[in-house]
Design a protein around this motif. Structure first.
Motif, PDB file in Angstrom:
ATOM      1  N   VAL A 167      -1.816   1.446  -4.361  1.00  9.20           N
ATOM      2  CA  VAL A 167      -1.156   0.144  -4.211  1.00  9.20           C
ATOM      3  C   VAL A 167      -0.152  -0.014  -5.343  1.00  9.20           C
ATOM      4  O   VAL A 167      -0.402   0.435  -6.472  1.00  9.20           O
ATOM      5  CB  VAL A 167      -2.177  -1.008  -4.229  1.00  9.20           C
ATOM      6  CG1 VAL A 167      -1.479  -2.356  -4.350  1.00  9.20           C
ATOM      7  CG2 VAL A 167      -3.029  -0.990  -2.964  1.00  9.20           C
ATOM      8  N   GLU A 225       0.848  -1.190   0.000  1.00  7.14           N
ATOM      9  CA  GLU A 225       0.000   0.000   0.000  1.00  7.14           C
ATOM     10  C   GLU A 225       0.884   1.240   0.000  1.00  7.14           C
ATOM     11  O   GLU A 225       1.831   1.333   0.775  1.00  7.14           O
ATOM     12  CB  GLU A 225      -0.900  -0.001   1.236  1.00  7.14           C
ATOM     13  CG  GLU A 225      -1.969  -1.086   1.212  1.00  7.14           C
ATOM     14  CD  GLU A 225      -2.796  -1.107   2.468  1.00  7.14           C
ATOM     15  OE1 GLU A 225      -4.030  -1.077   2.374  1.00  7.14           O
ATOM     16  OE2 GLU A 225      -2.198  -1.173   3.563  1.00  7.14           O
ATOM     17  N   TYR A 262      -3.608   5.766   3.289  1.00  2.00           N
ATOM     18  CA  TYR A 262      -3.242   4.944   2.134  1.00  2.00           C
ATOM     19  C   TYR A 262      -3.925   5.493   0.881  1.00  2.00           C
ATOM     20  O   TYR A 262      -5.143   5.684   0.861  1.00  2.00           O
ATOM     21  CB  TYR A 262      -3.627   3.485   2.374  1.00  2.00           C
ATOM     22  CG  TYR A 262      -2.809   2.871   3.479  1.00  2.00           C
ATOM     23  CD1 TYR A 262      -1.459   2.602   3.285  1.00  2.00           C
ATOM     24  CD2 TYR A 262      -3.363   2.608   4.732  1.00  2.00           C
ATOM     25  CE1 TYR A 262      -0.677   2.070   4.303  1.00  2.00           C
ATOM     26  CE2 TYR A 262      -2.597   2.076   5.754  1.00  2.00           C
ATOM     27  CZ  TYR A 262      -1.257   1.805   5.533  1.00  2.00           C
ATOM     28  OH  TYR A 262      -0.490   1.296   6.539  1.00  2.00           O
TER      29      TYR A 262
END
Length: 759
Positions: free
Chosen positions: A553, A531, A550
């Motif tokens: 990815v 992440e 976050y």
């Protein structure tokens, strides 16, 4: 009576064990599905559930479960009578779905932005005018609105606001882009006038003179007042010759990260202080090849592929993940935004030209961000890159051999790439590259084509990573194969294949190969992706109230070799999309360089950690914190630390003595040793930690890093964790180092996320 009681106890224990095993199996399946699809959102879950119910458990186990390769799994979906129709009934309805441009909306947002600019609400004006830029259609496409100049007018208006905010570099970029798009003659003089003012403010004196002179020539004589203002600007320029050096501007890339000890010659993005070792129990993993100290930078790796989370499409660049200020858009869709023309052009020349018109469909499907990365790994290299990857990792040999075998039958048209298709593929590639003329194309021989292919380069490092295919259930494979076939249908729809198979045909060889590559990606990403995060700073203090957010990815092939430890030796943060790995405690040669995959011993119990890691990553952690069952923060004290035996060559750890001056016998070297000196040093470390926290509180980040690093070096020489203050110091050191990566501080006025509402 006793025997009956024992039998009942045994049955109860067995029942509880079976129940726990069933719960763990359910949790593992749930975790696995979460890496494929996002909860219950979107149509893919309903689609895959319907397929699983239709074919039944027996078929999944006895037919699909017998497939021994990814290409065979893809083939079964398209050929087996039990599943083919139910899958294609849905997949054949895949259509382009994206947010189109709108001249009407662009005009409305531009007028609203201009009104806010006049009122002095510059930040709100900038947001509205950025929306106007992103929604504007290409120049000349919608001629009945703004004479087809929606984009140029939106850029021109946004430049006004940027100049009011003293962001002249961004304003200059907008004005130069507006000039390329073409503006009405009535605005051209004003355009060059504004360009000249931006250049003058930025210190480009000679360029400013040229721009202002051009503005004077374009300005009609009757506009006396404006001509006077223009002459004043030119006079100011003539009397200020000191502005020849450009000023430092805010829009600078993140500083380059320097690897401690220099770059590793074998593993890209890594320091030479580490190497990769392979063992039967731990697989391939990173270890220290030289001594490592707290603060050392061990990796700074760009991603092989990275995708932004959809909820950040309106706040971050779709390509490099930096925060948007004056974004530019795709020429076709209004779904994404880029920080500038460089990121936009890179994306448009690789992956986004395929993803553009199906991006809303993919988000609406409910596919996970990992599935999006799996798709990106294919779109960013194109069809030729995919075929080269398949060839070099020997993927799809069954397909190729079968295609050769069936080349004498009618299905050859379905499974083999025809010579004409190859010719079109070569022609398309050369046209994009601009390498040869039409005459050259006609004479382009197979030998030259082979030479051209040998020049190309694909990154195969991701395909060295584990997929744990041998541990997957047939149903897990089926659901991932369904996702891969959905991806395949999307690629067919957007022109990824030069000669895609028709509606009622089976997939061609190249389609089967790309499908199996997608399926391989969906497996390896489950255990190897990271992440991407940014640190959201507190309003009043850098560290108090800060938290990790976050935003995407990515897959980092070198860093993916770092194994997990519930007491990690390193921390990670991100600089743009690049991952940075730094040591938070000293390591000796041969020590494992482990990071943390989520559950850390200070916050989660042993049972929770084991369940999480087994369910998400399919391994049982045997790190020291798990083996010794270290206490969490609630019960952890400084007295838990053990002291290293002072005898030379002895590695034994000793509990802290109640009577420091009294010698104790070491069970390792069998010598009587005095631990008073070591205990005093331990107290010194605790005082050093307190000093480090005080420096951190004063927001002197570099000084705090040095203080914590020195104290941690000292601690690990004389003692061993668990030790409460040491873990707090390591956490603080990680927070200080993360400040040099992606950070964002919310404005006091808005308070929240600045979004462009793209989706």
């Amino acid at each position: 009576m006793n025997e009956m009681f024992l039998s009942c106890c045994l049955l109860l224990i067995l029942g509880l064990c079976n129940e726990r095993m069933e719960n763990d199996r359910f949790y593992r399946n749930l975790c696995s599905m979460e890496t494929l699809q996002s909860g219950s959102k979107g149509f893919f879950q309903e689609f895959s559930n319907a397929v699983v119910d239709e074919v039944g458990d027996a078929w999944i186990t006895k037919v699909f479960g017998k497939a021994n390769s990814d290409e065979e799994r893809i083939r079964i979906i398209f050929t087996d009578k039990k599943i083919k129709d139910v899958v294609l009934e849905t997949l054949n309805r895949v259509q382009e779905l994206y947010r189109d441009k709108s001249a009407d909306i662009s005009l409305k947002r531009r007028l609203e932005g201009i009104m806010e600019n006049v009122a002095g609400n510059y930040e709100k004006a900038l947001l509205l005018l950025s929306q106007a830029v992103l929604r504007a259609p290409p120049t000349g496409k919608v001629k009945n609105i703004d004479q087809g100049l929606s984009l140029a007018l939106a850029l021109f208006a946004r430049a006004d606001t940027l100049m009011a905010l003293n962001e002249y570099q961004l304003a200059l970029e907008d004005l130069q882009s507006a000039e390329k798009e073409g503006l009405p003659d009535s605005l051209r003089a004003k355009l060059h006038w504004k360009i000249g003012n931006c250049q003058r403010t930025l210190g480009f004196g000679e360029k400013a003179r040229i721009s202002l002179s051009l503005a004077e020539k374009l300005l009609p004589p009757e506009r006396i007042t404006e001509r006077r203002e223009l002459m004043k600007d030119m006079d100011r320029l003539n009397f200020n010759e000191s502005l020849e050096k450009p000023k430092e501007i805010d829009k600078e890339p993140n500083p380059a990260v320097i690897l401690t000890g220099g770059a590793n010659a074998t593993f890209p993005g890594a320091s030479r202080l580490l190497t990769i070792k392979e063992t039967q129990d731990a697989g391939r993993h990173a270890i220290a090849s030289e001594e490592i100290h707290p603060g050392d930078t061990l990796a700074a790796e760009p991603p092989l592929a990275a995708c932004l989370l959809p909820e950040f499409y309106g706040s971050h660049c779709h390509h490099c993940f930096t925060r948007l200020r004056a974004p530019v858009g795709c020429s076709i869709c209004s779904s994404v935004a880029f920080c500038g023309s460089s990121c936009r052009d890179t994306a448009m020349s690789t992956y986004h030209k395929y993803e553009c018109k199906i991006i809303a469909l993919m988000i609406g499907s409910g596919m996970s961000i990992l599935s999006t990365v799996a798709f990106r790994m294919v779109t960013q290299v194109g069809i030729e890159g995919c075929l080269e990857i398949c060839k070099r990792i020997k993927l799809g040999q069954n397909n190729i051999n079968e295609a050769n075998e069936e080349s004498r039958t009618k299905s050859d048209e379905k499974l083999a790439i025809s010579k004409s298709a190859k010719r079109r593929l070569r022609k398309k590639k050369l046209k994009e590259a601009g390498e040869k003329s039409a005459e050259d194309l006609a004479d382009f021989t197979g030998q030259e084509m082979n030479e051209e292919q040998n020049k190309s380069h694909v990154d195969l490092r991701a395909y060295e990573l584990v997929t744990l295919a041998g541990q997957r259930s047939p149903e897990d494979f089926l659901r991932r194969t369904l996702m891969a076939t959905f991806h395949l249908k999307c690629l067919q729809k957007v022109g990824f294949f030069v000669n895609p198979s028709k509606f009622n045909e089976g997939p061609s060889v190249e389609e089967l190969l790309v499908g199996s590559l997608l399926l391989r990606n969906l497996q390896l990403l489950q255990f190897n992706a990271h992440e991407v995060s940014e640190t959201r700073l507190g309003n009043d203090h850098r560290f108090r109230g800060s938290k990790t957010i976050y935003i995407g990815v990515a897959i980092y092939p070198t860093v993916a070799f770092f194994n997990h430890d519930c007491y990690p030796a390193v921390t990670r943060y991100f600089s743009g999309r690049n991952i940075v790995i730094r040591a938070i405690r000293p390591l000796r040669v041969g020590d494992v360089l482990a990071e943390n995959y989520g559950p850390i011993f200070t916050k989660r119990s042993l049972v929770e950690r084991q369940r999480s890691l087994t369910g998400r990553y399919w391994f049982k952690c045997s790190c020291r914190a798990c083996y010794e069952d270290w206490p969490g923060f609630k019960s952890l004290t400084n007295d838990c630390a053990r002291l290293r035996c002072p005898s030379e060559g002895c590695t034994r750890l000793l509990v802290q003595p109640r009577e420091p001056k009294k010698p104790v016998k070491c069970p390792g070297c069998q010598k009587k040793v005095n631990l008073e000196h070591r205990l005093n040093k331990l107290r010194e470390c605790e005082l050093d930690y307190a000093q480090g926290h005080a420096i951190m509180e004063a927001e002197r980040v570099d000084d705090a890093i040095q203080a914590f690093a020195e104290a941690l070096e000292k601690f690990h020489k004389i003692a061993s964790p668990p030790h409460r203050d040491t873990h707090l110091a390591e956490i603080a050191l990680a927070a200080c180092m993360a400040i040099s990566g992606n950070t964002w501080k919310p404005t006091n006025s808005g308070g929240g996320e600045r979004q462009l509402a793209l989706l």
